[in-house]
Design a protein around this motif. Structure first.
Motif, PDB file in Angstrom:
ATOM      1  N   LYS A 175       0.823  -1.219   0.000  1.00 22.59           N
ATOM      2  CA  LYS A 175       0.000   0.000   0.000  1.00 22.59           C
ATOM      3  C   LYS A 175       0.850   1.259   0.000  1.00 22.59           C
ATOM      4  O   LYS A 175       0.528   2.235  -0.678  1.00 22.59           O
ATOM      5  CB  LYS A 175      -0.911   0.019   1.229  1.00 22.59           C
ATOM      6  N   ALA A 176       1.919   1.239   0.786  1.00 24.96           N
ATOM      7  CA  ALA A 176       2.776   2.426   0.852  1.00 24.96           C
ATOM      8  C   ALA A 176       3.420   2.681  -0.508  1.00 24.96           C
ATOM      9  O   ALA A 176       3.577   3.825  -0.930  1.00 24.96           O
ATOM     10  CB  ALA A 176       3.844   2.251   1.924  1.00 24.96           C
ATOM     11  N   ALA A 179       0.829   4.177  -2.679  1.00 26.77           N
ATOM     12  CA  ALA A 179       0.590   5.569  -2.313  1.00 26.77           C
ATOM     13  C   ALA A 179       1.722   6.475  -2.778  1.00 26.77           C
ATOM     14  O   ALA A 179       1.647   7.691  -2.639  1.00 26.77           O
ATOM     15  CB  ALA A 179       0.423   5.685  -0.801  1.00 26.77           C
ATOM     16  N   TYR A 181       4.973   6.388  -1.745  1.00 30.96           N
ATOM     17  CA  TYR A 181       5.990   6.750  -0.767  1.00 30.96           C
ATOM     18  C   TYR A 181       7.375   6.252  -1.162  1.00 30.96           C
ATOM     19  O   TYR A 181       8.379   6.762  -0.693  1.00 30.96           O
ATOM     20  CB  TYR A 181       5.610   6.218   0.619  1.00 30.96           C
ATOM     21  N   TYR A 182       7.444   5.211  -1.974  1.00 27.04           N
ATOM     22  CA  TYR A 182       8.728   4.711  -2.449  1.00 27.04           C
ATOM     23  C   TYR A 182       8.476   3.671  -3.522  1.00 27.04           C
ATOM     24  O   TYR A 182       7.327   3.288  -3.764  1.00 27.04           O
ATOM     25  CB  TYR A 182       9.537   4.091  -1.306  1.00 27.04           C
TER      26      TYR A 182
END
Lengths: 205, 205
Positions: A175-176, A179, A181-182
């Motif tokens: 999920k990150a 989103a 983030y990386y």
DNA sequence: ATAAACGGAATGCTTATTCATTTTTAAGAA
DNA sequence: TTCTTAAAAATGAATAAGCATTCCGTTTAT
């Protein structure tokens, strides 16, 4: 003329029906995974599937049945990724690696399915079949956790909680990335696997 | 007659307005957390808040502004739980314990807020303010991960990924409980904390 | 008494589902 | 093979229900 073929076992009709069913499921998957069940209009699904709105109701009783169809389709695919030809004779660490890799493969190959399943999980409109499928498809992993616990390999935590922690960690990782983030590299994935293995069993042992 | 009080600085009007604003936010939180943004009708929120449907539009420009208001409210409360009076002079393991305990406290005290935040995370209808709040409120934890990484305490994984793994594990633990798979005991929570600490930093070190 | 706040019915748009009509298929006759 | 036709499938406009938002008559604070 070929008299050895009495009648085609799969008629044109059946073939078309199957193709249409797939097109509807795929369109629904795409839209539901992006905006959720209530965020998508049925005629919109029809349009994306290149099908009349009425046609959807020849394949699915209503919108709920449609989302359950998609759910069952996606969950079955996930189970296939996880368990098809699984070698249960591996040692715990190897099994863990297999699960981790297969889950990763699913998340990479079928990101829309993965996202859909996360989004709809435990939604109130999922029916009994979907719920049972959810439980069934996690059962082998739960068994693995329970056995590892019994063999004093895994941590002294309820197996359900252990499974929830690791599953949750994996989902968080994906999920990150989604989103923004990386971007996950191969080495990060491997490091995350061993980190989760250390979560799974006490480091000193 | 009291000539020492020129005018009450907080009028009845302002007091009522504040109460109504809160009632609307709370009703919206309850409904959105259960059924999501698109699954809730605005008049339904009004009814639960004991307010006319039109009144909601005196406090929020539209439904999107309402859900963003709830989001910002909930996220701010979470940040307060996590960081108010936080002692940044603790060693890494102690800080980790503080974060874990505070997050747990939030999830226990405010289960609806927790569920709402998980459900709406990264939803397309969240506005810039909400998104910035999201980033801001996680910044101290990211800083903690980055520092621990620099000090060779944490694992050699991008700090964002480390944070995502642990946050995800925590969310998984809570969600599985919500789903009825088990009931979390105090000891399970503690064991989960040390499991996640071992995920955070290599066990041998 | 006046102006702001409120309520909730009314408005206009969106959407799940249906249904009358058109298109396609399967099969037999020519 | 080609044509004919009955049955099944597909369509998308129409229906009916639901919903976000507005608006005006009523209530409330000052």
């Amino acid at each position: 003329m070929d008299i050895t073929t009495p009648a085609p076992s799969i008629s044109v009709r059946e073939r078309n029906a199957e193709a249409k069913n797939q097109a509807i499921l795929e369109a629904a998957l795409t839209l539901f995974s992006a905006r959720g069940f209530h965020g998508v209009a049925v005629p919109e699904v029809a349009k994306l599937a290149n099908v009349g709105a009425g046609t959807i109701y020849r394949y699915f009783e209503n919108k709920e049945a449609l989302v359950n169809g998609v759910y069952q389709h996606a969950k079955t695919l996930l189970a296939a990724y996880l368990f098809d030809d699984f070698d249960f004779n591996q040692n715990p660490r190897e099994k863990f690696h297999s699960f981790w890799s297969r889950l990763r493969q699913f998340a990479q190959d079928k990101p829309t399915h993965f996202r859909f399943l996360e989004l709809q999980d435990h939604a109130p409109y999922l029916d009994v079949v979907s719920r049972n499928l959810e439980i069934q498809s996690l059962a082998p992993i739960l068994t693995f956790c329970t056995q590892a616990r019994a063999e004093k390999i895994a941590r002294d935590i309820p197996p359900e909680a252990l499974m929830a922690l690791i599953w949750g960690a994996f989902v968080g990782l994906i999920k990150a990335q989604d989103a923004g983030y990386y971007t996950l590299s191969e080495s990060t994935f491997q490091a995350a696997e061993s980190a989760c293995w250390d979560l799974f069993c006490p480091p000193s042992a």
